[in-house]
Design a protein around this motif. Structure first.
Motif, PDB file in Angstrom:
ATOM      1  N   PHE A  91      -0.219  -2.246   3.339  1.00 38.27           N
ATOM      2  CA  PHE A  91      -0.301  -0.902   3.895  1.00 38.27           C
ATOM      3  C   PHE A  91       1.055  -0.441   4.410  1.00 38.27           C
ATOM      4  CE2 PHE A  91      -4.837  -2.099   4.235  1.00 38.27           C
ATOM      5  CZ  PHE A  91      -5.322  -1.105   3.417  1.00 38.27           C
ATOM      6  N   ALA A  92       1.862  -1.361   4.911  1.00 34.75           N
ATOM      7  CA  ALA A  92       3.198  -1.001   5.399  1.00 34.75           C
ATOM      8  C   ALA A  92       4.058  -0.451   4.256  1.00 34.75           C
ATOM      9  CB  ALA A  92       3.875  -2.203   6.041  1.00 34.75           C
ATOM     10  N   LYS A  93       3.999  -1.096   3.083  1.00 38.13           N
ATOM     11  CA  LYS A  93       4.771  -0.604   1.932  1.00 38.13           C
ATOM     12  C   LYS A  93       4.255   0.746   1.459  1.00 38.13           C
ATOM     13  CE  LYS A  93       6.252  -5.060   0.086  1.00 38.13           C
ATOM     14  NZ  LYS A  93       6.121  -5.999  -1.031  1.00 38.13           N
ATOM     15  N   LEU A  94       2.943   0.898   1.407  1.00 35.19           N
ATOM     16  CA  LEU A  94       2.372   2.190   1.010  1.00 35.19           C
ATOM     17  C   LEU A  94       2.768   3.281   2.003  1.00 35.19           C
ATOM     18  CD1 LEU A  94      -1.230   1.145  -0.077  1.00 35.19           C
ATOM     19  CD2 LEU A  94       0.599   1.980  -1.553  1.00 35.19           C
ATOM     20  N   ALA A  95       2.706   2.942   3.284  1.00 37.42           N
ATOM     21  CA  ALA A  95       3.074   3.914   4.315  1.00 37.42           C
ATOM     22  C   ALA A  95       4.539   4.309   4.185  1.00 37.42           C
ATOM     23  CB  ALA A  95       2.794   3.339   5.697  1.00 37.42           C
ATOM     24  N   ALA A  96       5.404   3.339   3.987  1.00 35.80           N
ATOM     25  CA  ALA A  96       6.833   3.632   3.856  1.00 35.80           C
ATOM     26  C   ALA A  96       7.100   4.555   2.670  1.00 35.80           C
ATOM     27  CB  ALA A  96       7.624   2.336   3.711  1.00 35.80           C
ATOM     28  N   ALA A  97       6.432   4.303   1.558  1.00 34.50           N
ATOM     29  CA  ALA A  97       6.614   5.155   0.377  1.00 34.50           C
ATOM     30  C   ALA A  97       6.116   6.573   0.646  1.00 34.50           C
ATOM     31  CB  ALA A  97       5.878   4.560  -0.820  1.00 34.50           C
ATOM     32  N   HIS A  98       5.020   6.692   1.360  1.00 33.94           N
ATOM     33  CA  HIS A  98       4.477   8.018   1.667  1.00 33.94           C
ATOM     34  C   HIS A  98       5.356   8.768   2.672  1.00 33.94           C
ATOM     35  CE1 HIS A  98       0.961   6.388  -0.390  1.00 33.94           C
ATOM     36  NE2 HIS A  98       0.602   7.647  -0.577  1.00 33.94           N
ATOM     37  N   LEU A 142      -9.249   4.268   3.379  1.00 27.45           N
ATOM     38  CA  LEU A 142      -7.971   3.897   2.779  1.00 27.45           C
ATOM     39  C   LEU A 142      -6.830   4.700   3.398  1.00 27.45           C
ATOM     40  CD1 LEU A 142      -6.229   2.415   0.694  1.00 27.45           C
ATOM     41  CD2 LEU A 142      -6.887   4.173  -0.979  1.00 27.45           C
ATOM     42  N   VAL A 143      -6.999   5.989   3.500  1.00 26.99           N
ATOM     43  CA  VAL A 143      -5.955   6.847   4.075  1.00 26.99           C
ATOM     44  C   VAL A 143      -5.725   6.511   5.545  1.00 26.99           C
ATOM     45  CG1 VAL A 143      -5.396   9.237   4.693  1.00 26.99           C
ATOM     46  CG2 VAL A 143      -6.235   8.692   2.397  1.00 26.99           C
ATOM     47  N   ALA A 144      -6.776   6.233   6.278  1.00 27.49           N
ATOM     48  CA  ALA A 144      -6.611   5.857   7.692  1.00 27.49           C
ATOM     49  C   ALA A 144      -5.768   4.583   7.811  1.00 27.49           C
ATOM     50  CB  ALA A 144      -7.968   5.665   8.353  1.00 27.49           C
ATOM     51  N   ALA A 145      -5.996   3.631   6.918  1.00 27.91           N
ATOM     52  CA  ALA A 145      -5.215   2.391   6.946  1.00 27.91           C
ATOM     53  C   ALA A 145      -3.744   2.653   6.621  1.00 27.91           C
ATOM     54  CB  ALA A 145      -5.804   1.379   5.966  1.00 27.91           C
TER      55      ALA A 145
END
Length: 150
Positions: A91-98, A142-145
Protein backbone atom coordinates in the motif's frame (compact mmCIF):
# COMPACT_ATOMS: atom_id res chain seq x y z
CA UNK A 1 -14.86 -4.90 8.29
CA UNK A 2 -15.59 -7.55 5.68
CA UNK A 3 -18.76 -7.66 3.72
CA UNK A 4 -21.35 -10.42 3.90
CA UNK A 5 -20.99 -13.95 2.55
CA UNK A 6 -23.59 -13.14 -0.12
CA UNK A 7 -21.60 -10.08 -1.24
CA UNK A 8 -18.40 -12.09 -1.29
CA UNK A 9 -20.04 -14.76 -3.42
CA UNK A 10 -21.24 -12.11 -5.88
CA UNK A 11 -17.76 -10.61 -6.21
CA UNK A 12 -15.99 -13.96 -6.54
CA UNK A 13 -18.48 -15.24 -9.12
CA UNK A 14 -18.21 -12.00 -11.11
CA UNK A 15 -14.41 -12.08 -11.09
CA UNK A 16 -14.43 -15.72 -12.16
CA UNK A 17 -16.62 -14.75 -15.12
CA UNK A 18 -14.34 -11.86 -16.13
CA UNK A 19 -10.90 -13.45 -15.59
CA UNK A 20 -10.57 -15.08 -18.99
CA UNK A 21 -11.09 -11.78 -20.78
CA UNK A 22 -9.50 -9.55 -18.15
CA UNK A 23 -7.26 -7.79 -20.68
CA UNK A 24 -10.28 -6.58 -22.66
CA UNK A 25 -12.14 -5.41 -19.57
CA UNK A 26 -9.03 -3.78 -18.15
CA UNK A 27 -8.57 -1.65 -21.26
CA UNK A 28 -12.27 -0.73 -21.28
CA UNK A 29 -11.91 0.28 -17.62
CA UNK A 30 -9.16 2.78 -18.42
CA UNK A 31 -10.73 3.99 -21.64
CA UNK A 32 -13.87 4.74 -19.63
CA UNK A 33 -11.76 6.72 -17.15
CA UNK A 34 -10.21 8.76 -19.99
CA UNK A 35 -13.63 9.29 -21.54
CA UNK A 36 -14.85 10.85 -18.29
CA UNK A 37 -11.64 12.78 -17.52
CA UNK A 38 -9.64 13.18 -20.75
CA UNK A 39 -6.93 15.11 -18.91
CA UNK A 40 -6.24 12.02 -16.77
CA UNK A 41 -3.94 10.79 -19.53
CA UNK A 42 -1.48 13.47 -18.38
CA UNK A 43 -1.09 11.61 -15.07
CA UNK A 44 0.53 8.63 -16.80
CA UNK A 45 4.12 9.34 -17.78
CA UNK A 46 4.18 6.45 -20.24
CA UNK A 47 1.49 8.22 -22.30
CA UNK A 48 3.25 11.60 -22.55
CA UNK A 49 5.25 10.98 -25.70
CA UNK A 50 3.08 8.34 -27.30
CA UNK A 51 1.42 8.98 -30.62
CA UNK A 52 -0.44 5.69 -30.50
CA UNK A 53 -4.19 5.71 -29.96
CA UNK A 54 -4.91 4.83 -26.34
CA UNK A 55 -6.59 1.55 -27.25
CA UNK A 56 -3.42 0.40 -29.05
CA UNK A 57 -0.85 1.56 -26.51
CA UNK A 58 0.93 -1.52 -25.10
CA UNK A 59 2.06 0.31 -21.95
CA UNK A 60 -1.49 1.41 -21.20
CA UNK A 61 -2.75 -2.12 -21.83
CA UNK A 62 -0.18 -3.54 -19.41
CA UNK A 63 -0.91 -0.91 -16.75
CA UNK A 64 -4.66 -1.32 -17.12
CA UNK A 65 -4.35 -5.08 -16.80
CA UNK A 66 -2.23 -4.75 -13.68
CA UNK A 67 -4.65 -2.32 -12.00
CA UNK A 68 -7.79 -4.19 -13.01
CA UNK A 69 -6.49 -7.57 -11.87
CA UNK A 70 -5.13 -6.12 -8.61
CA UNK A 71 -8.46 -4.44 -7.91
CA UNK A 72 -10.50 -7.55 -8.66
CA UNK A 73 -8.15 -9.81 -6.70
CA UNK A 74 -8.24 -7.39 -3.76
CA UNK A 75 -12.04 -7.49 -3.85
CA UNK A 76 -12.05 -11.28 -3.67
CA UNK A 77 -9.43 -11.25 -0.89
CA UNK A 78 -11.64 -9.04 1.23
CA UNK A 79 -14.19 -11.81 1.21
CA UNK A 80 -11.79 -14.71 1.56
CA UNK A 81 -9.60 -13.28 4.32
CA UNK A 82 -11.55 -10.34 5.70
CA UNK A 83 -8.85 -7.90 4.58
CA UNK A 84 -7.56 -6.27 1.43
CA UNK A 85 -4.26 -7.38 -0.05
CA UNK A 86 -2.53 -6.15 -3.20
CA UNK A 87 -0.43 -9.01 -4.45
CA UNK A 88 3.23 -8.28 -5.13
CA UNK A 89 3.23 -4.61 -4.09
CA UNK A 90 2.48 -2.67 -0.90
CA UNK A 91 0.00 0.00 0.00
CA UNK A 92 2.92 2.35 0.65
CA UNK A 93 4.15 1.93 -2.95
CA UNK A 94 0.65 2.39 -4.34
CA UNK A 95 0.17 5.47 -2.19
CA UNK A 96 3.49 6.97 -3.28
CA UNK A 97 2.60 6.47 -6.95
CA UNK A 98 -0.80 8.08 -6.44
CA UNK A 99 0.68 11.04 -4.55
CA UNK A 100 3.31 11.55 -7.26
CA UNK A 101 0.58 11.53 -9.92
CA UNK A 102 -1.51 14.06 -7.97
CA UNK A 103 -4.45 11.72 -7.48
CA UNK A 104 -7.24 13.19 -5.36
CA UNK A 105 -10.56 11.97 -3.99
CA UNK A 106 -12.39 12.89 -7.18
CA UNK A 107 -10.05 10.68 -9.22
CA UNK A 108 -10.73 7.73 -6.93
CA UNK A 109 -14.49 8.32 -7.29
CA UNK A 110 -14.31 8.51 -11.08
CA UNK A 111 -12.20 5.37 -11.15
CA UNK A 112 -14.82 3.64 -8.99
CA UNK A 113 -17.54 4.69 -11.42
CA UNK A 114 -15.47 3.44 -14.35
CA UNK A 115 -14.85 0.12 -12.59
CA UNK A 116 -18.53 -0.42 -11.81
CA UNK A 117 -19.57 0.49 -15.34
CA UNK A 118 -16.95 -1.87 -16.77
CA UNK A 119 -18.14 -4.75 -14.61
CA UNK A 120 -21.77 -4.00 -15.47
CA UNK A 121 -20.90 -4.07 -19.18
CA UNK A 122 -18.73 -7.18 -18.83
CA UNK A 123 -21.35 -9.32 -17.12
CA UNK A 124 -24.76 -7.69 -17.61
CA UNK A 125 -26.52 -11.01 -17.00
CA UNK A 126 -25.10 -11.05 -13.45
CA UNK A 127 -25.38 -7.34 -12.63
CA UNK A 128 -27.70 -6.30 -9.81
CA UNK A 129 -27.94 -3.59 -7.16
CA UNK A 130 -26.47 -6.11 -4.71
CA UNK A 131 -23.48 -6.75 -6.96
CA UNK A 132 -22.93 -3.02 -7.39
CA UNK A 133 -22.94 -2.61 -3.61
CA UNK A 134 -20.54 -5.52 -3.08
CA UNK A 135 -18.02 -4.20 -5.60
CA UNK A 136 -18.43 -0.65 -4.27
CA UNK A 137 -17.66 -1.75 -0.74
CA UNK A 138 -14.62 -3.75 -1.82
CA UNK A 139 -13.31 -0.82 -3.88
CA UNK A 140 -13.87 1.56 -0.97
CA UNK A 141 -11.83 -0.72 1.30
CA UNK A 142 -9.00 -0.80 -1.23
CA UNK A 143 -8.97 2.98 -1.62
CA UNK A 144 -9.12 3.49 2.15
CA UNK A 145 -6.03 1.29 2.51
CA UNK A 146 -4.19 3.29 -0.18
CA UNK A 147 -5.27 6.64 1.28
CA UNK A 148 -4.14 5.62 4.76
CA UNK A 149 -0.59 5.55 3.36
CA UNK A 150 -0.85 8.79 1.37
Amino acid sequence: MAYSKAQGTLVINAWNEMKDDAATFALKFFLRLFEIIPSATKRFSFLHDSSLPLEKNPKLKAHAMSVFVMTCEAATQLWKTGKISVGNTTFAKLAAAHVKAGITDVHFEVLKFALLETIKEAIPYMWSPEMKEAWSEAYDHLVAAIKSEM
